[in-house]
Design an enzyme around this catalytic site. Sequence first.
Site: not given
Length: 611
Positions: A2, A27, A74, A100-101, A484, A488, A491, A507, A606
Amino acid sequence: MCGIVGYIGPSEAAPLLLESLRRLEYRGYDSAGLTVCEDGTLDTRKISGKIADLVQAIGASLPKGTLGIAHTRWATHGAPTTANAHPHHDCKNEIAVVHNGIIENAAVLRRKLEELGHTFRSETDTEVLAHLIDECYEDRLEDAVAAALSQVEGTYGIAVVSTRDVDKLVAARKGSPLLIGLGEGPMYFVASDAAAIVEHTRDVVYLDDGELAVLDRKGYRTLDLKGQPLTKEVSRVSWDLGTIERGGFPHYMLKEIFEQPNSVRDTMRGRLLEEEGTVRLGGLSGCLPRDGIDQYNRIVLTACGTSWHAALIGEYMLEEFARIPVETEYASEFRYRNPVLDERSLVIGISQSGETADTLAALQEARSKGARVVGIVNVVGSTIARETECGVYIHAGPEIGVASTKAFTSQVVALALITLYLSGESTVAPEQRREVLAALKRLPDQILEILARNDEIRGMAERYHLHRNFLYLGRGYNFPVALEGALKLKEISYIHAEGYPAAEMKHGPIALIDENMPVVFIAPHSSVYSKILSNIEEVKARGGRVIAISTDGNGELDKLADHVVTVPATVEMLQPVLTVIPLQLLAYHIAVFRGCNVDQPRNLAKSVTVE
Ligand code: G6P
């Protein structure tokens, strides 16, 4: 997680708010809305969807007025519907709130307010605030906000306007970032991030937890929640609008990948002391002396997401060079399992945004147990930067693409610098230090060389973009790079991808391998090169398709792999800075071929300021 913005000044608020909101969209982008105040009325427009949808829905009928608040969401409580979009109001539409929160005791407060006759129009925790402020209202908006917040548990960055106290904007923060912007005119802003307002001003005041700000046409005041005035320092943001514009690139992510020669250089700027064979880290010297590792018996690195992958590389570096036990912990797990920490523990939190709730809470937990707490952060003035005793800024510049790229390489470089800073002569010989320093210096040009292979990687992406699964394998320093690379890809392209230590493939994941499974090996010349060649043979023997990222001139690999992307050679501890770049480009181009929204992947944000 947010983004909020508020404005009071001489210009029309709506166009300014919409533009600022666009810069906060990283955000969250589930829904968006704004409220503009004029002549004692609130005009609110909101929509389920992105800011572009809001702009389209508003069209030419922009709300009129020079005071307003806005929000990009968000979703946490309630689906991303128009009803759940912010701003939220009290029953009489006299108060508007953006938040926001998370209000943790929202359910209890909501029940109480309903008993008092309040009618709710959304499923959000935020709407509770609007009704609560109404319930607490006596005379001034700031007093009502402070009284309401004293009943609230959880986190918030809020901006509030009301028709009962016209020409006033009240903002408050606890656990979610918030700053005030001071512009000429005068014009005043509140925002979750300086990116929202840097077009208008670079002079900002960062609010701390438990602080409230009152903005009106003449000025601003900062207070604590009991109404006591506070004097706050004005800071100057060091970057400008040009830094956060896309600069001709189709996506922020591509722009940020291409910025890496400079961002990595900026991380090192003024810090390499080649003559002395060491580094200068001014931000650490206050609380962590050079070579001062002996006072600690362990280091814990804690982070989330991509920053956690950088931390894992840091673990390998610090153990190899400083010869001290290091653990890398997911911040979200670490804080909930009563970790053993004391004053002999050094805890390093790594965060691009400096706002990730889990990382912040893990560091607070560590500090409460007596550990020394240090931050590696990108965003200057962010909460983690301010709440750690000392730290290292990575200086990568604003990162807007949700998938982190340049922050990762700068974090790895910062960890290499910290490793050199902390390790003494007994563990790293002077010539080895000099070798690492020289290798660090070469990195920006070596990254440029890899970026020149963009078309080659794009071609590979075109060939593989329809595959549904990918495996990424690496060993040693390149195991975190495998993680990583897989992150990438998943996502931004929504392809299932797994990263694994190459030898662990035997394994389990080996069962998945057939001609439909591309396997990306990160295989530069290193101490484990011959081992990784055997792993490649194992994949080829089962018909797998091999893409290898390797150093120049690997004849054997050329024969084995279907595709080889070469990167320049460097010392082992710095290889991840180079080997990750083809993987960033591969993920980027695959996502573009699949028609995905690269900069705003679904369900992600983000900056994750909720736990
Ligand atoms: C989110 C972002 C990731 C990032 C992670 C940690 O999940 O989408 O790109 O790596 O948060 O963020 P931080 O700002 O703490 O590095």
